[in-house]
Motif scaffolding. Structure first.
Motif, PDB file in Angstrom:
ATOM      1  N   GLU A  77    -108.315  64.019 -73.842  1.00 55.63           N
ATOM      2  CA  GLU A  77    -107.080  63.414 -74.356  1.00 55.63           C
ATOM      3  C   GLU A  77    -107.409  62.258 -75.302  1.00 55.63           C
ATOM      4  OE1 GLU A  77    -105.122  63.302 -70.592  1.00 55.63           O
ATOM      5  OE2 GLU A  77    -104.846  65.459 -70.966  1.00 55.63           O
ATOM      6  N   ALA A  78    -108.417  61.483 -74.914  1.00 61.86           N
ATOM      7  CA  ALA A  78    -108.845  60.372 -75.782  1.00 61.86           C
ATOM      8  C   ALA A  78    -109.396  60.924 -77.098  1.00 61.86           C
ATOM      9  CB  ALA A  78    -109.903  59.532 -75.071  1.00 61.86           C
ATOM     10  N   LEU A  79    -110.102  62.036 -77.013  1.00 60.07           N
ATOM     11  CA  LEU A  79    -110.673  62.626 -78.239  1.00 60.07           C
ATOM     12  C   LEU A  79    -109.551  63.102 -79.176  1.00 60.07           C
ATOM     13  CD1 LEU A  79    -113.534  63.291 -79.422  1.00 60.07           C
ATOM     14  CD2 LEU A  79    -113.141  65.647 -78.652  1.00 60.07           C
ATOM     15  N   ALA A  80    -108.519  63.718 -78.569  1.00 59.91           N
ATOM     16  CA  ALA A  80    -107.388  64.200 -79.384  1.00 59.91           C
ATOM     17  C   ALA A  80    -106.670  63.021 -80.053  1.00 59.91           C
ATOM     18  CB  ALA A  80    -106.420  65.002 -78.513  1.00 59.91           C
ATOM     19  N   THR A  81    -106.529  61.930 -79.314  1.00 61.58           N
ATOM     20  CA  THR A  81    -105.889  60.734 -79.889  1.00 61.58           C
ATOM     21  C   THR A  81    -106.729  60.182 -81.038  1.00 61.58           C
ATOM     22  OG1 THR A  81    -105.044  60.225 -77.696  1.00 61.58           O
ATOM     23  CG2 THR A  81    -104.975  58.432 -79.315  1.00 61.58           C
ATOM     24  N   HIS A  82    -108.047  60.104 -80.784  1.00 63.56           N
ATOM     25  CA  HIS A  82    -108.985  59.616 -81.808  1.00 63.56           C
ATOM     26  C   HIS A  82    -108.869  60.480 -83.074  1.00 63.56           C
ATOM     27  CE1 HIS A  82    -112.881  58.261 -83.405  1.00 63.56           C
ATOM     28  NE2 HIS A  82    -113.345  59.510 -83.387  1.00 63.56           N
ATOM     29  N   ALA A  83    -108.834  61.807 -82.881  1.00 61.05           N
ATOM     30  CA  ALA A  83    -108.722  62.725 -84.021  1.00 61.05           C
ATOM     31  C   ALA A  83    -107.435  62.438 -84.795  1.00 61.05           C
ATOM     32  CB  ALA A  83    -108.761  64.171 -83.533  1.00 61.05           C
ATOM     33  N   ARG A  89    -106.964  67.196 -86.395  1.00 64.68           N
ATOM     34  CA  ARG A  89    -106.566  67.736 -85.092  1.00 64.68           C
ATOM     35  C   ARG A  89    -107.746  68.446 -84.455  1.00 64.68           C
ATOM     36  NH1 ARG A  89    -102.647  69.648 -88.542  1.00 64.68           N
ATOM     37  NH2 ARG A  89    -103.739  71.647 -88.734  1.00 64.68           N
ATOM     38  N   LEU A  90    -107.696  68.604 -83.146  1.00 66.26           N
ATOM     39  CA  LEU A  90    -108.725  69.404 -82.476  1.00 66.26           C
ATOM     40  C   LEU A  90    -108.284  70.860 -82.507  1.00 66.26           C
ATOM     41  CD1 LEU A  90    -109.462  67.032 -79.455  1.00 66.26           C
ATOM     42  CD2 LEU A  90    -110.607  67.167 -81.685  1.00 66.26           C
ATOM     43  N   GLY A  91    -109.230  71.744 -82.772  1.00 69.45           N
ATOM     44  CA  GLY A  91    -108.873  73.155 -82.937  1.00 69.45           C
ATOM     45  C   GLY A  91    -109.522  74.049 -81.885  1.00 69.45           C
ATOM     46  N   THR A  92    -110.088  75.126 -82.371  1.00 70.95           N
ATOM     47  CA  THR A  92    -110.646  76.163 -81.499  1.00 70.95           C
ATOM     48  C   THR A  92    -111.664  75.618 -80.503  1.00 70.95           C
ATOM     49  OG1 THR A  92    -110.387  77.685 -83.329  1.00 70.95           O
ATOM     50  CG2 THR A  92    -111.907  78.345 -81.601  1.00 70.95           C
ATOM     51  N   VAL A  93    -111.579  76.121 -79.290  1.00 77.42           N
ATOM     52  CA  VAL A  93    -112.571  75.751 -78.279  1.00 77.42           C
ATOM     53  C   VAL A  93    -113.539  76.928 -78.117  1.00 77.42           C
ATOM     54  CG1 VAL A  93    -112.909  75.229 -75.834  1.00 77.42           C
ATOM     55  CG2 VAL A  93    -111.079  74.097 -77.126  1.00 77.42           C
ATOM     56  N   ASN A  94    -114.821  76.636 -78.309  1.00 71.65           N
ATOM     57  CA  ASN A  94    -115.875  77.659 -78.204  1.00 71.65           C
ATOM     58  C   ASN A  94    -116.546  77.565 -76.846  1.00 71.65           C
ATOM     59  OD1 ASN A  94    -116.758  78.724 -81.268  1.00 71.65           O
ATOM     60  ND2 ASN A  94    -115.570  76.839 -81.198  1.00 71.65           N
ATOM     61  N   SER A  95    -116.675  78.686 -76.188  1.00 68.89           N
ATOM     62  CA  SER A  95    -117.386  78.697 -74.906  1.00 68.89           C
ATOM     63  C   SER A  95    -118.888  78.851 -75.162  1.00 68.89           C
ATOM     64  CB  SER A  95    -116.874  79.841 -74.036  1.00 68.89           C
ATOM     65  OG  SER A  95    -117.142  81.080 -74.663  1.00 68.89           O
ATOM     66  N   ASN A  96    -119.668  78.626 -74.122  1.00 72.17           N
ATOM     67  CA  ASN A  96    -121.122  78.703 -74.269  1.00 72.17           C
ATOM     68  C   ASN A  96    -121.708  79.317 -73.005  1.00 72.17           C
ATOM     69  OD1 ASN A  96    -123.872  78.121 -74.145  1.00 72.17           O
ATOM     70  ND2 ASN A  96    -123.674  76.211 -75.283  1.00 72.17           N
ATOM     71  N   THR A  97    -122.181  80.545 -73.134  1.00 75.84           N
ATOM     72  CA  THR A  97    -122.843  81.196 -71.996  1.00 75.84           C
ATOM     73  C   THR A  97    -124.273  81.565 -72.369  1.00 75.84           C
ATOM     74  OG1 THR A  97    -121.838  83.270 -72.725  1.00 75.84           O
ATOM     75  CG2 THR A  97    -120.755  82.145 -70.894  1.00 75.84           C
ATOM     76  N   PHE A  98    -124.835  80.801 -73.309  1.00 71.92           N
ATOM     77  CA  PHE A  98    -126.168  81.183 -73.766  1.00 71.92           C
ATOM     78  C   PHE A  98    -127.255  80.154 -73.466  1.00 71.92           C
ATOM     79  CE2 PHE A  98    -125.475  78.611 -77.577  1.00 71.92           C
ATOM     80  CZ  PHE A  98    -124.127  78.804 -77.885  1.00 71.92           C
ATOM     81  N   GLN A  99    -126.932  79.165 -72.629  1.00 75.29           N
ATOM     82  CA  GLN A  99    -127.963  78.143 -72.370  1.00 75.29           C
ATOM     83  C   GLN A  99    -128.144  77.864 -70.885  1.00 75.29           C
ATOM     84  OE1 GLN A  99    -126.352  75.169 -75.143  1.00 75.29           O
ATOM     85  NE2 GLN A  99    -128.312  75.301 -76.201  1.00 75.29           N
ATOM     86  N   ASP A 100    -127.770  78.832 -70.068  1.00 77.48           N
ATOM     87  CA  ASP A 100    -127.847  78.636 -68.627  1.00 77.48           C
ATOM     88  C   ASP A 100    -128.775  79.717 -68.063  1.00 77.48           C
ATOM     89  OD1 ASP A 100    -127.244  78.878 -65.844  1.00 77.48           O
ATOM     90  OD2 ASP A 100    -125.354  77.809 -66.193  1.00 77.48           O
ATOM     91  N   ASP A 101    -129.748  79.300 -67.275  1.00 78.97           N
ATOM     92  CA  ASP A 101    -130.707  80.268 -66.712  1.00 78.97           C
ATOM     93  C   ASP A 101    -130.021  81.405 -65.952  1.00 78.97           C
ATOM     94  OD1 ASP A 101    -132.894  79.057 -67.768  1.00 78.97           O
ATOM     95  OD2 ASP A 101    -133.374  77.871 -65.981  1.00 78.97           O
ATOM     96  N   ASP A 102    -128.895  81.079 -65.315  1.00 76.43           N
ATOM     97  CA  ASP A 102    -128.182  82.113 -64.556  1.00 76.43           C
ATOM     98  C   ASP A 102    -127.738  83.270 -65.447  1.00 76.43           C
ATOM     99  OD1 ASP A 102    -128.347  81.115 -62.031  1.00 76.43           O
ATOM    100  OD2 ASP A 102    -126.341  80.208 -62.018  1.00 76.43           O
ATOM    101  N   PHE A 103    -127.603  82.986 -66.755  1.00 84.14           N
ATOM    102  CA  PHE A 103    -127.062  84.006 -67.663  1.00 84.14           C
ATOM    103  C   PHE A 103    -128.154  84.768 -68.430  1.00 84.14           C
ATOM    104  CE2 PHE A 103    -123.177  80.982 -67.924  1.00 84.14           C
ATOM    105  CZ  PHE A 103    -122.657  81.507 -66.752  1.00 84.14           C
ATOM    106  N   ASP A 128    -108.700  75.019 -69.824  1.00 82.78           N
ATOM    107  CA  ASP A 128    -108.210  73.698 -69.376  1.00 82.78           C
ATOM    108  C   ASP A 128    -108.376  72.679 -70.509  1.00 82.78           C
ATOM    109  OD1 ASP A 128    -107.669  74.718 -66.855  1.00 82.78           O
ATOM    110  OD2 ASP A 128    -109.544  73.983 -65.967  1.00 82.78           O
ATOM    111  N   VAL A 129    -109.502  72.759 -71.191  1.00 86.78           N
ATOM    112  CA  VAL A 129    -109.734  71.847 -72.320  1.00 86.78           C
ATOM    113  C   VAL A 129    -108.665  72.091 -73.386  1.00 86.78           C
ATOM    114  CG1 VAL A 129    -111.322  71.224 -74.194  1.00 86.78           C
ATOM    115  CG2 VAL A 129    -112.230  71.692 -71.904  1.00 86.78           C
ATOM    116  N   MET A 130    -108.391  73.364 -73.676  1.00 88.51           N
ATOM    117  CA  MET A 130    -107.377  73.689 -74.683  1.00 88.51           C
ATOM    118  C   MET A 130    -106.019  73.093 -74.305  1.00 88.51           C
ATOM    119  SD  MET A 130    -108.631  77.597 -75.162  1.00 88.51           S
ATOM    120  CE  MET A 130    -107.159  78.275 -75.890  1.00 88.51           C
ATOM    121  N   ASP A 131    -105.716  73.135 -72.999  1.00 86.21           N
ATOM    122  CA  ASP A 131    -104.447  72.537 -72.548  1.00 86.21           C
ATOM    123  C   ASP A 131    -104.427  71.041 -72.850  1.00 86.21           C
ATOM    124  OD1 ASP A 131    -103.600  74.978 -71.621  1.00 86.21           O
ATOM    125  OD2 ASP A 131    -104.164  74.589 -69.529  1.00 86.21           O
ATOM    126  N   ALA A 132    -105.580  70.398 -72.627  1.00 84.05           N
ATOM    127  CA  ALA A 132    -105.648  68.939 -72.832  1.00 84.05           C
ATOM    128  C   ALA A 132    -105.618  68.564 -74.312  1.00 84.05           C
ATOM    129  CB  ALA A 132    -106.910  68.386 -72.177  1.00 84.05           C
TER     130      ALA A 132
END
Ligand code: PSV
Ligand code: MN
Ligand code: MN
Length: 389
Positions: A77-83, A89-103, A128-132
């Motif tokens: 929320e603070a980041l969105a205010t700062h933007a 504005r804050l836009g697309t949220v990118n997920s990351n499943t490429f840096q975890d040993d489990d994956f 959840d981030v997108m909601d915020a």
């Protein structure tokens, strides 16, 4: 200076153009050989947003910034205010499943239900981030696949991918979307689970209307007719977004329009032809890394390249082109097309920028602004943000 014929007719479209910047373009990046540190590189997401806002301030082209989770985890929320305070504005949220040993052997496709659930939960966190932040799009690029024939059951993985994506899709809000990016290889070298637009299209079509395809211009085999894919996805109503960049060899993530301006022109021509320009359904984003050049200037040059090719494509005499096409006049049709491509719109764009109180030459204005010197002096201590940090 005389503007090209028809230039005044296209300025409304140019004024409406908006290109989203990737937060990671402002962090340090490199190849697998070396990541070079650069003075003034942001130390946190707030500083990345400040740099992105500078690009927008000087070009008027980049009002939105995409985030990458977990790299940009913070008080959103603070980041969105700062933007907002900086005019973006804050836009697309990118997920990351490429840096975890489990994956290592897959995330959304993994055979182990525990690991699949962990990967799904990560995407739920992204929503959840997108909601915020008030973001609309969740972008999923999957580093999943196999290196050797026989290593994996490709069919089983496709089925599990569908099940996982369906669970993520169910969590989307009414006005949120999922965009599934494809890439033909890397980091897997034998098979990739979402290698091409057809697979992405099949997967998103099985989910529902809020799922679309993301086309990254650097994710195709050499020689691929990318504008054909653009045409087809627009025709099918499934082109959700672009990740623009350019490449000489593989997924080079160089500045868009640098390696092959003509390809960018052809792509934008099909975007216009298919009703995708300045259409909120089709997000224009950059996905680039600036390993050796100044990052803020690299982003500026990129959005200006997109603007320049958009102007040239908008100047195309479509009525004459259609007449030549329909009369079977191959040479005339090609001439008309190439005339638009070869039109030098740079002086007219510079003049038009000035009329909008923007610098005629944004990169030069940046160099003269003292911003780079300021961030180099201020951003000392702490850890510089980088690709993967
Ligand atoms: C990896 O290929 C990649 O470049 C994809 O294009 C994503 O969009 C980007 O990383 C950020 O995750
Ligand atoms: Mn991409
Ligand atoms: Mn990529």
């Amino acid at each position: 200076m005389t503007a090209p014929t028809g230039f005044t007719d296209i300025t409304d479209e140019l004024a409406a153009q908006a290109i989203e910047l990737p937060s990671w373009a402002f962090g340090n990046s490199g190849t697998r050989f070396k990541v070079f540190g650069t003075p003034g590189t942001p130390r946190d997401p707030f500083e990345k947003i400040a740099d992105a806002a500078k690009v927008h301030e000087l070009t008027g082209l980049a009002p939105q910034v995409a985030l990458h989770i977990p790299w940009d985890r913070c008080d959103f929320e603070a980041l969105a205010t700062h933007a907002g305070q900086l005019g973006v504005r804050l836009g697309t949220v990118n997920s990351n499943t490429f840096q975890d040993d489990d994956f290592k052997f897959g995330a959304l496709t993994h055979v182990d239900e525990r690991i699949r659930s962990k990967a799904i939960d990560h995407h739920i966190e992204c929503i959840d981030v997108m909601d915020a932040t008030g973001s609309r799009d969740l972008k999923i690029w999957l580093a999943e696949g196999s290196n050797y024939p026989g290593q994996a059951d490709m069919r089983g993985r496709q089925d599990r991918l569908h099940d996982s994506l369906a669970k993520i899709y169910d969590r989307l809000g009414e006005s949120q979307r999922l965009v599934l990016e494809y890439k033909f290889f890397e980091p897997s070298f034998y098979h990739t689970d979402v290698p091409d637009w057809g697979t992405s299209f099949a997967q998103v079509s099985a989910l529902g209307d809020k799922a679309k395809v993301c086309l990254d211009t650097g994710h195709h085999a050499p020689g691929t007719n990318i504008e054909f894919i653009v045409m087809q996805l627009l025709r099918l109503g499934r082109l959700g977004s672009f990740d623009f960049n350019s490449r000489f060899y593989a997924d080079d993530d160089l500045m868009v329009g640098a390696a092959d301006p003509f390809q960018l022109f052809r792509i934008i021509h099909e975007v216009i032809r298919g009703g995708g320009l300045n259409n909120p359904d089709v997000a224009f984003m950059l996905d680039q890394c600036h390993n050796v050049e100044n990052k803020i200037e690299g982003q500026m040059r990129s959005v200006l390249n997109v603007q320049e090719m958009t102007a040239r494509a908008l100047l195309l005499d479509t009525a004459a082109l259609t007449a030549a096409q329909e009369s079977g006049d191959v040479i005339a049709a090609n001439d008309i097309f190439m005339d638009a491509f070869y039109t030098d719109v740079r002086p007219a764009l510079a003049e038009w920028r000035t009329s909008r109180r923007l610098p005629a030459n944004p990169v030069q204005a940046f160099r003269e602004s003292g911003y780079q010197e300021q961030i180099e002096a201020e951003r000392v201590g702490g850890t510089q943000a980088g690709w993967g940090a």
